[in-house]
Design a protein around this motif. Structure first.
Motif, PDB file in Angstrom:
ATOM      1  N   VAL A   1      45.510  53.615  29.009  1.00  0.00           N
ATOM      2  CA  VAL A   1      44.675  54.236  30.043  1.00  0.00           C
ATOM      3  C   VAL A   1      44.451  55.705  29.688  1.00  0.00           C
ATOM      4  O   VAL A   1      45.406  56.441  29.452  1.00  0.00           O
ATOM      5  CB  VAL A   1      45.339  54.146  31.438  1.00  0.00           C
ATOM      6  CG1 VAL A   1      44.502  54.875  32.486  1.00  0.00           C
ATOM      7  CG2 VAL A   1      45.550  52.691  31.834  1.00  0.00           C
TER       8      VAL A   1
ATOM      9  N   GLY B   1      42.134  59.315  30.634  1.00  0.00           N
ATOM     10  CA  GLY B   1      41.172  60.094  31.434  1.00  0.00           C
ATOM     11  C   GLY B   1      40.939  61.406  30.717  1.00  0.00           C
ATOM     12  O   GLY B   1      41.882  62.028  30.230  1.00  0.00           O
TER      13      GLY B   1
ATOM     14  N   GLU C   1      39.408  65.354  30.524  1.00  0.00           N
ATOM     15  CA  GLU C   1      38.886  66.559  31.165  1.00  0.00           C
ATOM     16  C   GLU C   1      38.165  67.340  30.076  1.00  0.00           C
ATOM     17  O   GLU C   1      38.799  67.808  29.135  1.00  0.00           O
ATOM     18  CB  GLU C   1      40.032  67.396  31.745  1.00  0.00           C
ATOM     19  CG  GLU C   1      40.804  66.677  32.844  1.00  0.00           C
ATOM     20  CD  GLU C   1      42.157  67.312  33.115  1.00  0.00           C
ATOM     21  OE1 GLU C   1      42.229  68.193  33.988  1.00  0.00           O
ATOM     22  OE2 GLU C   1      43.127  66.931  32.448  1.00  0.00           O
TER      23      GLU C   1
ATOM     24  N   SER D   1      36.883  62.850  34.055  1.00  0.00           N
ATOM     25  CA  SER D   1      36.592  61.411  34.132  1.00  0.00           C
ATOM     26  C   SER D   1      37.677  60.693  34.922  1.00  0.00           C
ATOM     27  O   SER D   1      38.805  61.163  35.031  1.00  0.00           O
ATOM     28  CB  SER D   1      36.496  60.786  32.741  1.00  0.00           C
ATOM     29  OG  SER D   1      37.786  60.387  32.298  1.00  0.00           O
ATOM     30  N   GLU D   2      37.323  59.542  35.475  1.00  0.00           N
ATOM     31  CA  GLU D   2      38.331  58.656  36.061  1.00  0.00           C
ATOM     32  C   GLU D   2      39.175  58.083  34.916  1.00  0.00           C
ATOM     33  O   GLU D   2      38.720  58.033  33.764  1.00  0.00           O
ATOM     34  CB  GLU D   2      37.628  57.513  36.802  1.00  0.00           C
ATOM     35  CG  GLU D   2      36.935  57.935  38.097  1.00  0.00           C
ATOM     36  CD  GLU D   2      37.945  58.302  39.175  1.00  0.00           C
ATOM     37  OE1 GLU D   2      38.823  57.467  39.469  1.00  0.00           O
ATOM     38  OE2 GLU D   2      37.849  59.427  39.711  1.00  0.00           O
ATOM     39  N   PRO D   3      40.395  57.642  35.219  1.00  0.00           N
ATOM     40  CA  PRO D   3      41.227  57.052  34.149  1.00  0.00           C
ATOM     41  C   PRO D   3      40.739  55.636  33.837  1.00  0.00           C
ATOM     42  O   PRO D   3      41.380  54.659  34.180  1.00  0.00           O
ATOM     43  CB  PRO D   3      42.641  57.055  34.750  1.00  0.00           C
ATOM     44  CG  PRO D   3      42.443  57.095  36.226  1.00  0.00           C
ATOM     45  CD  PRO D   3      41.124  57.747  36.490  1.00  0.00           C
TER      46      PRO D   3
ATOM     47  N   ASN E   1      44.205  62.885  28.750  1.00  0.00           N
ATOM     48  CA  ASN E   1      45.351  62.373  29.495  1.00  0.00           C
ATOM     49  C   ASN E   1      45.565  60.926  29.064  1.00  0.00           C
ATOM     50  O   ASN E   1      44.658  60.103  29.180  1.00  0.00           O
ATOM     51  CB  ASN E   1      45.078  62.422  30.999  1.00  0.00           C
ATOM     52  CG  ASN E   1      44.923  63.859  31.485  1.00  0.00           C
ATOM     53  OD1 ASN E   1      45.890  64.483  31.869  1.00  0.00           O
ATOM     54  ND2 ASN E   1      43.707  64.379  31.421  1.00  0.00           N
TER      55      ASN E   1
ATOM     56  N   SER F   1      48.115  57.452  29.016  1.00  0.00           N
ATOM     57  CA  SER F   1      49.298  56.718  29.466  1.00  0.00           C
ATOM     58  C   SER F   1      49.171  55.273  29.026  1.00  0.00           C
ATOM     59  O   SER F   1      48.086  54.825  28.656  1.00  0.00           O
ATOM     60  CB  SER F   1      49.442  56.796  30.989  1.00  0.00           C
ATOM     61  OG  SER F   1      48.412  56.058  31.611  1.00  0.00           O
TER      62      SER F   1
ATOM     63  N   GLY G   1      50.832  54.154  34.272  1.00  0.00           N
ATOM     64  CA  GLY G   1      52.041  54.680  33.660  1.00  0.00           C
ATOM     65  C   GLY G   1      52.063  56.203  33.717  1.00  0.00           C
ATOM     66  O   GLY G   1      51.083  56.841  34.106  1.00  0.00           O
TER      67      GLY G   1
ATOM     68  N   ARG H   1      51.670  59.808  32.402  1.00  0.00           N
ATOM     69  CA  ARG H   1      50.739  60.298  31.370  1.00  0.00           C
ATOM     70  C   ARG H   1      51.238  61.581  30.723  1.00  0.00           C
ATOM     71  O   ARG H   1      51.996  62.347  31.316  1.00  0.00           O
ATOM     72  CB  ARG H   1      49.381  60.570  31.990  1.00  0.00           C
ATOM     73  CG  ARG H   1      49.444  61.760  32.933  1.00  0.00           C
ATOM     74  CD  ARG H   1      48.096  62.107  33.502  1.00  0.00           C
ATOM     75  NE  ARG H   1      48.277  62.668  34.834  1.00  0.00           N
ATOM     76  CZ  ARG H   1      47.662  63.784  35.246  1.00  0.00           C
ATOM     77  NH1 ARG H   1      46.840  64.417  34.444  1.00  0.00           N
ATOM     78  NH2 ARG H   1      47.868  64.236  36.452  1.00  0.00           N
TER      79      ARG H   1
ATOM     80  N   LYS I   1      54.665  69.513  32.522  1.00  0.00           N
ATOM     81  CA  LYS I   1      53.443  69.509  33.325  1.00  0.00           C
ATOM     82  C   LYS I   1      53.598  70.397  34.558  1.00  0.00           C
ATOM     83  O   LYS I   1      54.592  70.324  35.281  1.00  0.00           O
ATOM     84  CB  LYS I   1      53.192  68.058  33.739  1.00  0.00           C
ATOM     85  CG  LYS I   1      52.083  67.851  34.712  1.00  0.00           C
ATOM     86  CD  LYS I   1      50.748  67.948  34.033  1.00  0.00           C
ATOM     87  CE  LYS I   1      49.647  68.012  35.082  1.00  0.00           C
ATOM     88  NZ  LYS I   1      48.433  68.610  34.533  1.00  0.00           N
TER      89      LYS I   1
END
Ligand code: ADP
Ligand code: MG
Length: 476
Positions: free
Chosen positions: A6, A8, A10, A155-157, A196, A198, A208, A210, A263
């Motif tokens: 997965v 996403g 930025e 973006s969406e994951p 991002n 995961s 999961g 990320r 993070k």
């Protein structure tokens, strides 16, 4: 065990405005350190930011192109953190009321289409740059970038592989360049992304943990960094351990990601509305104006190239796929070049040279003017196509103009029929064996005679005239 990936992204896109997001300092690239800076960018006390409307218009244009919601009232927030290249101690960004929300970007991977949803795109200012390798004992700060307008596209994951991530970035790149929102120059930092990443077991509902790989600035590195990170996370989980949520850095030399810091979470930044700026209200007329001046996008260009310029599907496809190729192509036609000749050379030999060195047309020595000059020499028969290749290569390597290359190397085509005829007569006389065989039906030998003629003229004989005279001389 099978894992599902997965991702996403930025993506930070530098908007191509003349001046900064909140000040009148220039955004030009490559200026001497700390020369594109004014009091606002330095964060001096008592100065106030003012909003650059052009940045809003560009952000809105992007939003409209991806069918997003445009928040006609949006506002700025402060994101507080300390860093030497951030003089104010906070970054002005948009937190809960971004200019663009939602929207879709379509990607294509090996013929399969997929839609990636965009969560939001907000405006924010860039920070300055710390330079650690210019002075042996000090770190230096260059504030030229501070306050440069960025559009951060989140973006969406929903991205499921490194290859999909690259396809998404390429789709974004195509959009922002055709929309004239950004120059998209990745090596100059005009487009860069945080990935991002995961993994989770196939079928799991929950995402999961990320990690976020920061500041990747090439398509190739995006793919490599993500693939490395996927493998690393699988190893961690299969070893019975847990992935730590952290920010990582991709090291291209070692082809690996390394931890940068753990993070931070939104509350670490103590976001609050920016008190120095009013909410920004965009009215209906402004939106209408932006819609009315929408640039032509790749699909529309392709159709126009096919229908009006009668290009082949392949040529239309390639020439409409990148902003730099389509711009040069259209300028060439505007300056009088024949469209099919221009298409042939751009898609063929010119693209081949660029691909070989992996450079973009705008970063090469080939300018529209130089290419136009080359095409003129081909269409008025000054040089043959074969010689043109030689001239192009020289021009590409040195930036010297085709006219002067042709002049200095004596490459002008021989079109004098009498001169060619006496040379061809000699070739025919010198090769009686081949003449007999040709006349007995061995058609392939025609090429042999042409070859001899080209050898004799060092490639400069006009092929049409040579063919015509040879046909006559070889006729029984
Ligand atoms: P932050 O601003 O703290 O980085 P966001 O929630 O705004 O966090 O998400 C940033 C990006 O991370 C978005 O592109 C989102 O799609 C992506 N993302 C969020 N959770 C995951 C996850 N578990 N795996 C992969 N990507 C994720
Ligand atoms: Mg983030």
């Amino acid at each position: 065990m099978t894992w599902e990936v997965v991702i996403g992204l930025e993506t930070h896109v530098q908007l191509s405005t003349k001046t900064k997001l909140f000040s009148r300092a220039s955004t030009s690239f490559g200026a001497d350190p700390n020369t594109n800076v004014n009091l606002v960018d330095c964060g001096l006390p008592g100065v106030l930011p003012t909003v650059n409307k052009e940045a809003f218009y560009k952000a809105i244009r992007f939003g409209l192109a991806i069918n997003a919601t445009i928040n006609q009232t949006s506002h700025f927030d402060r994101k507080n953190y300390f860093y030497p290249d951030l003089p104010k101690g906070y970054q002005i960004t948009q937190m809960d009321r971004p200019i663009v929300e939602g929207g879709q970007v379509e990607i294509e991977l090996e013929g399969v289409h997929k839609v990636i949803n965009v969560t939001r795109a907000h405006l924010e200012e860039d920070a300055g740059k710390s330079i650690h390798d210019a002075d042996p004992t000090n770190s230096l700060i260059d504030l030229n970038r501070a306050g440069t307008p960025l559009l951060e596209i989140v973006s969406e994951p929903e991205i499921s592989s490194a290859k999909e991530a690259v396809a998404y970035m390429k789709a974004l790149h195509q959009l922002i360049t055709f929309l004239d929102v950004s120059d998209g120059n990745m090596s100059q930092g005009s487009m860069r992304c945080d990935a991002n990443v995961s993994i989770r077991k196939k079928g799991d509902k929950e995402l999961g943990t990320r990690t976020e790989i920061k500041n990747i600035n090439s398509f190739r590195f995006i793919e490599k960094a993500i693939n490395f990170e996927i493998k690393r996370q699988i190893k961690v989980l299969e070893g019975g351990e847990k992935v730590i949520q952290e920010t990582r850095l991709y090291d291209a030399n070692k082809d690996e990601t390394r931890p940068m810091r753990t993070k931070e979470f939104a509350n670490d930044y103590r976001y609050f509305p920016e008190p120095d700026l009013l909410p920004v209200v965009i009215n209906d007329d402004e939106i209408a104006e932006i819609k009315n001046n929408f640039p032509e996008l790749p699909n529309e260009k392709k159709l126009r190239y096919l229908n009006e310029l009668k290009l082949s599907v392949n040529d239309a496809d390639i020439l409409s796929s990148t902003k730099s190729l389509s711009t040069v192509f259209e300028k060439l036609i505007e300056n009088g070049s024949d469209s099919s000749l221009a298409a042939k050379w751009l898609v063929g030999d010119i693209s081949a040279l660029l691909n070989k060195d992996q450079v973009e047309l705008e970063n090469s020595k080939l300018t529209t003017e130089l290419i136009g000059e080359l095409l003129n020499n081909i269409s008025d028969n000054t040089i043959s196509g074969k010689i043109a290749k030689e001239v192009l290569e020289e021009c590409y390597a040195t930036g010297e103009s085709p006219n002067s290359i042709i002049e200095s190397k004596g490459l002008k085509q021989i079109t004098d029929a009498a001169e060619l005829e006496s040379m061809l007569k000699k070739i025919v006389d010198d090769n009686p064996e081949q003449v007999t065989q040709f006349q007995a039906g061995k058609d392939k030998l025609f090429g042999y005679f042409v070859g001899q003629a080209m050898k004799e003229t060092k490639g400069k004989g006009n092929p049409e005239i040579i063919n015509k005279i040879l046909r006559e001389l070889l006729a029984k």
